[in-house]
Design a protein around this motif. Structure first.
Motif, PDB file in Angstrom:
ATOM      1  N   VAL A  90     -10.006   4.704  -4.071  1.00 40.23           N
ATOM      2  CA  VAL A  90     -10.111   4.636  -2.612  1.00 40.23           C
ATOM      3  C   VAL A  90      -8.726   4.682  -1.973  1.00 40.23           C
ATOM      4  CG1 VAL A  90     -10.867   3.222  -0.667  1.00 40.23           C
ATOM      5  CG2 VAL A  90     -12.302   3.400  -2.698  1.00 40.23           C
ATOM      6  N   THR A  91      -7.748   4.039  -2.596  1.00 40.79           N
ATOM      7  CA  THR A  91      -6.371   4.085  -2.076  1.00 40.79           C
ATOM      8  C   THR A  91      -5.859   5.515  -2.047  1.00 40.79           C
ATOM      9  OG1 THR A  91      -5.906   1.859  -2.901  1.00 40.79           O
ATOM     10  CG2 THR A  91      -4.021   3.259  -2.416  1.00 40.79           C
ATOM     11  N   LEU A  92      -6.103   6.253  -3.107  1.00 40.34           N
ATOM     12  CA  LEU A  92      -5.697   7.664  -3.145  1.00 40.34           C
ATOM     13  C   LEU A  92      -6.382   8.469  -2.048  1.00 40.34           C
ATOM     14  CD1 LEU A  92      -5.741   8.304  -7.008  1.00 40.34           C
ATOM     15  CD2 LEU A  92      -3.731   8.433  -5.516  1.00 40.34           C
ATOM     16  N   MET A  93      -7.685   8.246  -1.856  1.00 42.58           N
ATOM     17  CA  MET A  93      -8.432   8.983  -0.840  1.00 42.58           C
ATOM     18  C   MET A  93      -7.912   8.671   0.557  1.00 42.58           C
ATOM     19  SD  MET A  93     -12.379   8.751  -2.217  1.00 42.58           S
ATOM     20  CE  MET A  93     -13.000   9.690  -0.815  1.00 42.58           C
ATOM     21  N   VAL A  94      -7.663   7.391   0.819  1.00 40.80           N
ATOM     22  CA  VAL A  94      -7.188   6.990   2.150  1.00 40.80           C
ATOM     23  C   VAL A  94      -5.805   7.573   2.418  1.00 40.80           C
ATOM     24  CG1 VAL A  94      -6.475   5.036   3.577  1.00 40.80           C
ATOM     25  CG2 VAL A  94      -8.584   4.902   2.244  1.00 40.80           C
ATOM     26  N   LYS A  95      -4.924   7.516   1.426  1.00 38.82           N
ATOM     27  CA  LYS A  95      -3.566   8.016   1.614  1.00 38.82           C
ATOM     28  C   LYS A  95      -3.526   9.531   1.804  1.00 38.82           C
ATOM     29  CE  LYS A  95      -0.784   4.525   1.698  1.00 38.82           C
ATOM     30  NZ  LYS A  95       0.093   4.305   2.881  1.00 38.82           N
ATOM     31  N   GLN A  96      -4.538  10.232   1.297  1.00 39.72           N
ATOM     32  CA  GLN A  96      -4.600  11.679   1.478  1.00 39.72           C
ATOM     33  C   GLN A  96      -4.960  12.067   2.912  1.00 39.72           C
ATOM     34  OE1 GLN A  96      -7.322  13.224  -1.432  1.00 39.72           O
ATOM     35  NE2 GLN A  96      -5.817  13.258  -3.075  1.00 39.72           N
ATOM     36  N   ILE A  97      -5.729  11.214   3.590  1.00 37.71           N
ATOM     37  CA  ILE A  97      -6.236  11.579   4.907  1.00 37.71           C
ATOM     38  C   ILE A  97      -5.629  10.758   6.037  1.00 37.71           C
ATOM     39  CG2 ILE A  97      -8.440  12.335   3.948  1.00 37.71           C
ATOM     40  CD1 ILE A  97      -9.675   9.726   4.941  1.00 37.71           C
ATOM     41  N   SER A  98      -4.834   9.734   5.706  1.00 36.07           N
ATOM     42  CA  SER A  98      -4.392   8.818   6.743  1.00 36.07           C
ATOM     43  C   SER A  98      -2.959   8.349   6.506  1.00 36.07           C
ATOM     44  CB  SER A  98      -5.329   7.599   6.797  1.00 36.07           C
ATOM     45  OG  SER A  98      -4.849   6.614   7.679  1.00 36.07           O
ATOM     46  N   ASN A  99      -2.309   7.952   7.601  1.00 39.06           N
ATOM     47  CA  ASN A  99      -0.983   7.337   7.518  1.00 39.06           C
ATOM     48  C   ASN A  99      -1.073   5.816   7.620  1.00 39.06           C
ATOM     49  OD1 ASN A  99       0.429   9.818   7.364  1.00 39.06           O
ATOM     50  ND2 ASN A  99       0.245  10.080   9.582  1.00 39.06           N
ATOM     51  N   ALA A 100      -2.274   5.288   7.492  1.00 37.80           N
ATOM     52  CA  ALA A 100      -2.471   3.846   7.599  1.00 37.80           C
ATOM     53  C   ALA A 100      -1.776   3.111   6.465  1.00 37.80           C
ATOM     54  CB  ALA A 100      -3.966   3.529   7.585  1.00 37.80           C
ATOM     55  N   LYS A 101      -1.357   1.882   6.750  1.00 36.81           N
ATOM     56  CA  LYS A 101      -0.843   1.017   5.702  1.00 36.81           C
ATOM     57  C   LYS A 101      -2.018   0.450   4.919  1.00 36.81           C
ATOM     58  CE  LYS A 101       3.517  -0.272   7.906  1.00 36.81           C
ATOM     59  NZ  LYS A 101       4.392  -1.393   8.334  1.00 36.81           N
ATOM     60  N   VAL A 102      -1.927   0.526   3.601  1.00 36.31           N
ATOM     61  CA  VAL A 102      -3.041   0.115   2.741  1.00 36.31           C
ATOM     62  C   VAL A 102      -2.631  -1.128   1.960  1.00 36.31           C
ATOM     63  CG1 VAL A 102      -4.598   0.794   0.878  1.00 36.31           C
ATOM     64  CG2 VAL A 102      -3.841   2.493   2.546  1.00 36.31           C
ATOM     65  N   PHE A 103      -3.370  -2.211   2.151  1.00 36.08           N
ATOM     66  CA  PHE A 103      -3.143  -3.461   1.435  1.00 36.08           C
ATOM     67  C   PHE A 103      -4.350  -3.689   0.519  1.00 36.08           C
ATOM     68  CE2 PHE A 103      -0.869  -4.875   5.535  1.00 36.08           C
ATOM     69  CZ  PHE A 103       0.239  -4.139   5.184  1.00 36.08           C
ATOM     70  N   VAL A 104      -4.086  -3.984  -0.758  1.00 33.69           N
ATOM     71  CA  VAL A 104      -5.160  -4.016  -1.753  1.00 33.69           C
ATOM     72  C   VAL A 104      -5.142  -5.331  -2.522  1.00 33.69           C
ATOM     73  CG1 VAL A 104      -6.241  -2.780  -3.662  1.00 33.69           C
ATOM     74  CG2 VAL A 104      -4.829  -1.525  -2.026  1.00 33.69           C
ATOM     75  N   GLU A 105      -6.319  -5.880  -2.748  1.00 32.85           N
ATOM     76  CA  GLU A 105      -6.475  -7.028  -3.643  1.00 32.85           C
ATOM     77  C   GLU A 105      -6.747  -6.493  -5.046  1.00 32.85           C
ATOM     78  OE1 GLU A 105      -9.389 -10.880  -4.484  1.00 32.85           O
ATOM     79  OE2 GLU A 105     -10.018  -9.278  -3.123  1.00 32.85           O
TER      80      GLU A 105
ATOM     81  N   ASP B 258       0.614  -0.029  -0.017  1.00 31.74           N
ATOM     82  CA  ASP B 258       1.829  -0.593   0.563  1.00 31.74           C
ATOM     83  C   ASP B 258       2.074  -2.021   0.087  1.00 31.74           C
ATOM     84  OD1 ASP B 258       2.724   1.462   2.824  1.00 31.74           O
ATOM     85  OD2 ASP B 258       0.548   1.362   2.849  1.00 31.74           O
ATOM     86  N   ARG B 259       0.999  -2.721  -0.226  1.00 36.71           N
ATOM     87  CA  ARG B 259       1.138  -4.078  -0.756  1.00 36.71           C
ATOM     88  C   ARG B 259      -0.060  -4.370  -1.647  1.00 36.71           C
ATOM     89  NH1 ARG B 259       4.303  -8.389   0.486  1.00 36.71           N
ATOM     90  NH2 ARG B 259       5.168  -7.262   2.281  1.00 36.71           N
ATOM     91  N   VAL B 260       0.201  -5.024  -2.791  1.00 36.36           N
ATOM     92  CA  VAL B 260      -0.864  -5.377  -3.735  1.00 36.36           C
ATOM     93  C   VAL B 260      -0.850  -6.892  -3.939  1.00 36.36           C
ATOM     94  CG1 VAL B 260      -1.809  -5.042  -6.045  1.00 36.36           C
ATOM     95  CG2 VAL B 260      -0.638  -3.146  -4.897  1.00 36.36           C
ATOM     96  N   ILE B 261      -2.000  -7.515  -3.755  1.00 40.46           N
ATOM     97  CA  ILE B 261      -2.143  -8.956  -3.912  1.00 40.46           C
ATOM     98  C   ILE B 261      -2.921  -9.234  -5.197  1.00 40.46           C
ATOM     99  CG2 ILE B 261      -2.919 -11.102  -2.846  1.00 40.46           C
ATOM    100  CD1 ILE B 261      -0.836  -9.583  -1.211  1.00 40.46           C
ATOM    101  N   LEU B 262      -2.289  -9.953  -6.116  1.00 38.34           N
ATOM    102  CA  LEU B 262      -2.955 -10.321  -7.373  1.00 38.34           C
ATOM    103  C   LEU B 262      -3.675 -11.647  -7.161  1.00 38.34           C
ATOM    104  CD1 LEU B 262      -0.107  -9.329  -9.833  1.00 38.34           C
ATOM    105  CD2 LEU B 262      -2.309  -8.187  -9.597  1.00 38.34           C
ATOM    106  N   SER B 263      -4.906 -11.568  -6.718  1.00 39.34           N
ATOM    107  CA  SER B 263      -5.623 -12.765  -6.310  1.00 39.34           C
ATOM    108  C   SER B 263      -5.922 -13.707  -7.476  1.00 39.34           C
ATOM    109  CB  SER B 263      -6.927 -12.374  -5.615  1.00 39.34           C
ATOM    110  OG  SER B 263      -7.730 -11.585  -6.470  1.00 39.34           O
ATOM    111  N   ARG B 264      -6.368 -13.152  -8.604  1.00 32.74           N
ATOM    112  CA  ARG B 264      -6.743 -14.020  -9.725  1.00 32.74           C
ATOM    113  C   ARG B 264      -5.516 -14.645 -10.379  1.00 32.74           C
ATOM    114  NH1 ARG B 264     -11.921 -11.038 -12.706  1.00 32.74           N
ATOM    115  NH2 ARG B 264     -13.287 -11.142 -10.869  1.00 32.74           N
ATOM    116  N   THR B 265      -4.404 -13.934 -10.374  1.00 28.70           N
ATOM    117  CA  THR B 265      -3.177 -14.503 -10.922  1.00 28.70           C
ATOM    118  C   THR B 265      -2.746 -15.705 -10.092  1.00 28.70           C
ATOM    119  OG1 THR B 265      -2.476 -12.336 -11.715  1.00 28.70           O
ATOM    120  CG2 THR B 265      -0.775 -14.017 -11.503  1.00 28.70           C
ATOM    121  N   LEU B 266      -2.815 -15.552  -8.768  1.00 29.17           N
ATOM    122  CA  LEU B 266      -2.465 -16.664  -7.884  1.00 29.17           C
ATOM    123  C   LEU B 266      -3.431 -17.824  -8.069  1.00 29.17           C
ATOM    124  CD1 LEU B 266      -0.838 -17.844  -5.542  1.00 29.17           C
ATOM    125  CD2 LEU B 266      -2.367 -16.642  -3.965  1.00 29.17           C
ATOM    126  N   ALA B 267      -4.714 -17.514  -8.182  1.00 23.84           N
ATOM    127  CA  ALA B 267      -5.700 -18.575  -8.383  1.00 23.84           C
ATOM    128  C   ALA B 267      -5.455 -19.314  -9.691  1.00 23.84           C
ATOM    129  CB  ALA B 267      -7.106 -17.982  -8.363  1.00 23.84           C
TER     130      ALA B 267
END
Length: 333
Positions: A205-220, A236-245
């Motif tokens: 989905v990140t690849l698809m969004v970046k192909q069609i948009s200039n939006a900033k993409v933040f991913v868990e 643009d930013r990746v959050i490692l949720s389980r590592t933090l938990a």
């Protein structure tokens, strides 16, 4: 059970066909009204506007009676116009009604298309979507984030039924499907936040969004090994949720108070919040001097931004121009 994607495609095809029918029927009504107007003009010797007005009123079966035919030819035209009007107007109204009803059903099912630009787009499911939405709405209310519309994409109608927010636009669809991203206007979004149950889907989905948009993409991300893949995909930013938990769980054993502090600072319903604010009036001051100014204003400075985050800097370090200062502030109730 009929597959949902098939239902969506059939409904989309029916709407396109119906739109064409509306145009054809509207054109037929206009053409018939024009023909009957010319015939009525010929037999009754009246002006075009009067004849056209009579044709529309007669075809719509309103019949005010202010204009009536006085010749045999005019009466025959009136009979034909009334019969033709009943069939064409009834068909046109029924198709329009069906179109609007189906549009309402699509909105209820989350299969409609939004018309926003510069909006926040949250894609995912479960508690992460709710907590993300809570924090974003709070930041907007406090002026920390731009007051733009929020669109949420959920994977199923069951998730939509359980969704507690009524003031948010909710769509239903598979985010790996291009049609879903088009309905959510991902190409026009300013931020896209992904919290999916599968890291491979997040990469796609990140690849698809970046192909069609200039939006900033933040991913868990759920796995450590997905971090580099998501970064390569353009996140643009990746959050490692389980590592933090996991870290917080371990810290609960030997420093539970620290966990309480982190939970308070990172929860929208806590008493305190960590934020980064810009203070032009503190340009090029010593950090110690800025600390005294901000503490009197109700802020607790813990660092500033300059080529990265500088936490607990020396008191004699100089702030840059228009400094972004990391502060802890009390959250108003």
């Amino acid at each position: 059970m009929i597959p949902v994607p098939l239902v969506r495609r059939l409904m989309k095809l029916r709407i396109k066909v119906r739109r064409n029918k509306v145009i054809v029927l509207a054109a037929a009504v206009f053409l018939l009204a024009l023909i009957f107007s010319i015939m009525f003009m010929y037999f009754e010797k009246v002006g075009f506007f009067t004849a056209f007005y009579w044709a529309i009123i007669t075809m719509a079966t309103i019949g005010y009676g202010d204009i009536t035919p006085s010749t045999y030819g005019g009466r025959i035209v009136a009979i034909i116009a009334a019969i033709a009007g009943i069939s064409t107007f009834t068909a046109l109204v029924s198709i329009l009604a069906e179109y609007f009803i189906e549009s309402s059903m699509r909105r209820m099912m989350g299969m409609h298309k939004v018309k926003y630009k510069g909006h926040y787009l949250i894609i995912g499911q479960g508690g992460s979507v709710l907590s993300c939405l809570d924090e974003l709405k709070r930041a907007i209310s406090m002026g920390q984030a731009e007051d733009n519309p929020i669109v949420v994409v959920l994977p199923s109608e069951e998730e939509k039924k359980r969704f507690p927010f009524e003031d948010v636009e909710v769509l239903v669809g598979d985010p790996t499907n291009k049609d879903t991203l088009q309905r959510a206007r991902a190409a026009e979004a300013s931020y896209v936040l992904l919290t999916l149950e599968d890291d491979s889907k997040s990469v796609f989905v990140t690849l698809m969004v970046k192909q069609i948009s200039n939006a900033k993409v933040f991913v868990e991300a759920l796995k450590q090994e997905s971090f580099s893949l998501l970064k390569q995909a353009g996140a643009d930013r990746v959050i490692l949720s389980r590592t933090l938990a996991g870290r917080l769980l371990a810290s609960s054993i030997f420093e539970p108070e620290v966990v309480d502090v982190i939970d308070d600072l990172t929860t929208s319903t806590g008493n305190y919040d960590v934020t980064v604010l810009t203070f032009p009036e503190l340009s090029e001051l010593k950090f110690g001097e800025a600390w005294q100014v901000l503490y009197k204003q109700g802020y607790l400075p813990i660092g500033y931004v300059e080529n990265g985050i500088k936490l607990m800097p020396p008191l004699d370090s100089q702030l840059p121009r228009n400094p972004k200062v990391v502060v802890i502030t009390r959250v108003s109730s």
